[in-house]
Design a protein around this motif. Structure first.
Motif, PDB file in Angstrom:
ATOM      1  N   VAL A 212      -5.825   0.512  -3.641  1.00  0.00           N
ATOM      2  CA  VAL A 212      -5.193   1.744  -3.313  1.00  0.00           C
ATOM      3  C   VAL A 212      -5.626   2.802  -4.651  1.00  0.00           C
ATOM      4  O   VAL A 212      -6.333   3.594  -4.161  1.00  0.00           O
ATOM      5  CB  VAL A 212      -3.725   1.732  -2.978  1.00  0.00           C
ATOM      6  N   GLU A 213      -5.380   2.345  -5.643  1.00  0.00           N
ATOM      7  CA  GLU A 213      -5.960   3.091  -6.840  1.00  0.00           C
ATOM      8  C   GLU A 213      -7.107   3.409  -7.173  1.00  0.00           C
ATOM      9  O   GLU A 213      -7.664   4.605  -7.015  1.00  0.00           O
ATOM     10  CB  GLU A 213      -5.192   2.342  -8.111  1.00  0.00           C
TER      11      GLU A 213
ATOM     12  N   VAL B  65       0.908  -1.328   0.096  1.00  0.00           N
ATOM     13  CA  VAL B  65      -0.027   0.129  -0.008  1.00  0.00           C
ATOM     14  C   VAL B  65       0.897   1.415   0.230  1.00  0.00           C
ATOM     15  O   VAL B  65       0.715   2.312  -0.812  1.00  0.00           O
ATOM     16  CB  VAL B  65      -1.082  -0.058   1.255  1.00  0.00           C
ATOM     17  N   SER B  66       1.858   1.256   0.823  1.00  0.00           N
ATOM     18  CA  SER B  66       2.861   2.527   0.962  1.00  0.00           C
ATOM     19  C   SER B  66       3.412   2.700  -0.443  1.00  0.00           C
ATOM     20  O   SER B  66       3.482   3.934  -0.886  1.00  0.00           O
ATOM     21  CB  SER B  66       3.923   1.974   1.990  1.00  0.00           C
TER      22      SER B  66
ATOM     23  N   LEU C  57      -5.554   3.152   4.685  1.00  0.00           N
ATOM     24  CA  LEU C  57      -5.773   2.392   3.524  1.00  0.00           C
ATOM     25  C   LEU C  57      -5.418   0.901   3.947  1.00  0.00           C
ATOM     26  O   LEU C  57      -6.000  -0.141   3.110  1.00  0.00           O
ATOM     27  CB  LEU C  57      -5.062   3.079   2.392  1.00  0.00           C
TER      28      LEU C  57
ATOM     29  N   GLN D  53       2.304   1.817  -3.384  1.00  0.00           N
ATOM     30  CA  GLN D  53       1.283   2.259  -4.558  1.00  0.00           C
ATOM     31  C   GLN D  53       0.935   3.862  -3.963  1.00  0.00           C
ATOM     32  O   GLN D  53       0.747   4.427  -5.082  1.00  0.00           O
ATOM     33  CB  GLN D  53       0.371   1.450  -4.469  1.00  0.00           C
ATOM     34  N   TYR D  54       0.541   3.990  -2.682  1.00  0.00           N
ATOM     35  CA  TYR D  54       0.287   5.160  -2.642  1.00  0.00           C
ATOM     36  C   TYR D  54       1.185   6.380  -3.002  1.00  0.00           C
ATOM     37  O   TYR D  54       0.957   7.294  -3.389  1.00  0.00           O
ATOM     38  CB  TYR D  54      -0.154   5.034  -0.898  1.00  0.00           C
TER      39      TYR D  54
ATOM     40  N   ILE E  71      -1.678   5.664   4.946  1.00  0.00           N
ATOM     41  CA  ILE E  71      -1.367   4.641   4.365  1.00  0.00           C
ATOM     42  C   ILE E  71      -1.846   3.566   5.346  1.00  0.00           C
ATOM     43  O   ILE E  71      -2.404   2.411   5.170  1.00  0.00           O
ATOM     44  CB  ILE E  71       0.420   4.300   4.500  1.00  0.00           C
TER      45      ILE E  71
ATOM     46  N   THR F  53      -2.810  -3.409  -4.451  1.00  0.00           N
ATOM     47  CA  THR F  53      -2.541  -2.400  -5.277  1.00  0.00           C
ATOM     48  C   THR F  53      -3.867  -1.768  -5.886  1.00  0.00           C
ATOM     49  O   THR F  53      -3.984  -0.404  -6.096  1.00  0.00           O
ATOM     50  CB  THR F  53      -1.499  -2.653  -6.209  1.00  0.00           C
TER      51      THR F  53
ATOM     52  N   ARG G 160       1.462   6.851  -6.440  1.00  0.00           N
ATOM     53  CA  ARG G 160       0.346   7.763  -7.072  1.00  0.00           C
ATOM     54  C   ARG G 160       0.361   9.216  -6.592  1.00  0.00           C
ATOM     55  O   ARG G 160       0.257   9.956  -7.456  1.00  0.00           O
ATOM     56  CB  ARG G 160      -1.001   7.213  -6.314  1.00  0.00           C
TER      57      ARG G 160
ATOM     58  N   ILE H 265       0.885  11.505   5.691  1.00  0.00           N
ATOM     59  CA  ILE H 265       0.997  10.419   4.703  1.00  0.00           C
ATOM     60  C   ILE H 265       0.958   8.997   5.219  1.00  0.00           C
ATOM     61  O   ILE H 265       0.059   7.937   4.622  1.00  0.00           O
ATOM     62  CB  ILE H 265       1.952  10.687   3.316  1.00  0.00           C
TER      63      ILE H 265
ATOM     64  N   MET I 109      -8.437   5.813  -4.155  1.00  0.00           N
ATOM     65  CA  MET I 109      -8.331   7.093  -4.564  1.00  0.00           C
ATOM     66  C   MET I 109      -9.000   7.908  -5.870  1.00  0.00           C
ATOM     67  O   MET I 109      -9.311   9.020  -6.011  1.00  0.00           O
ATOM     68  CB  MET I 109      -6.545   7.364  -4.930  1.00  0.00           C
TER      69      MET I 109
END
Lengths: 96, 94
Positions: free
Chosen positions: B72-73, A76-77, B42, A79-80, B39, B69, A83, B35, B76
């Motif tokens: 996450v996408e 996640v980290s 998420l 990918q985030y 994370i 993945t 992005r 951030i 967002m």
């Protein structure tokens, strides 16, 4: 947890001192959040019916679950941050 | 952010340069911590969605990894969508 400053190199420079303290606090807070989440998820998954003690199966499940959650956290980290970088185009180049 | 266990830092002794550097540092740290919090939240959401089978290995399997993945996408994307819709609402209602 009472005295984190005990781990730090005492420095004569008040600015460096303060920065180290802030970094330390941030790291502790980050770790605490991760531990909290791991406990929450893995307890739910590994201990469906709490007995009088943790069985060896439950303990084994916990360590596997912990590794898995951290793998998830890393994914996640990655990918985030990717992005965020894609969308902002600049900045955020410093490592977390 | 509270600085516990401190009290030994005398900010009045800092030079203007140091003060500016500190201000920048705190801004960066606060952004970093925001951030990191995102994370955590998420990971929480996506782990719940993507890791539903029995946990037997400590790594993400070939279904879980892309699921995380994608999660996450799409989260967002959804976030952007909501903001866009709200923006539209705001502009139409004046």
């Amino acid at each position: 947890m009472a005295s984190l400053s005990a781990f730090q190199q005492p420095s004569a420079d008040p600015k460096t001192n303060l920065m180290n303290q802030v970094r330390q606090e941030a790291a502790v807070s980050n770790a605490r959040q991760l531990i909290e989440k791991i406990n929450e998820h893995c307890f739910e998954r590994c201990v469906p019916k709490p007995g009088s003690s943790l069985s060896s199966t439950e303990e084994k499940c916990f360590s596997t679950c912990m590794e898995k959650y951290m793998s998830g956290w890393n994914a996640v980290s990655r990918q985030y941050v990717a992005r965020l970088q894609r969308e902002s185009g600049s900045g955020l180049t410093t490592g977390l | 952010m509270s600085i516990s266990g401190g009290g030994n830092v005398d900010l009045t002794k800092l030079s203007e340069n140091d003060k500016q550097e500190l201000q920048h540092f705190v801004m960066m740290e606060s952004q970093k911590s925001q951030i990191q919090s995102a994370i955590h939240s998420l990971t929480d959401t996506c782990f719940r969605k993507c890791v539903s089978s029995k946990i037997s290995v400590g790594t993400l399997d070939k279904y879980e990894e892309p699921c995380m993945t994608n999660c996450v996408e799409r989260f967002m994307d959804a976030n952007k969508l909501v903001l866009g819709q709200l923006e539209k609402l705001r502009s139409t209602t004046g």
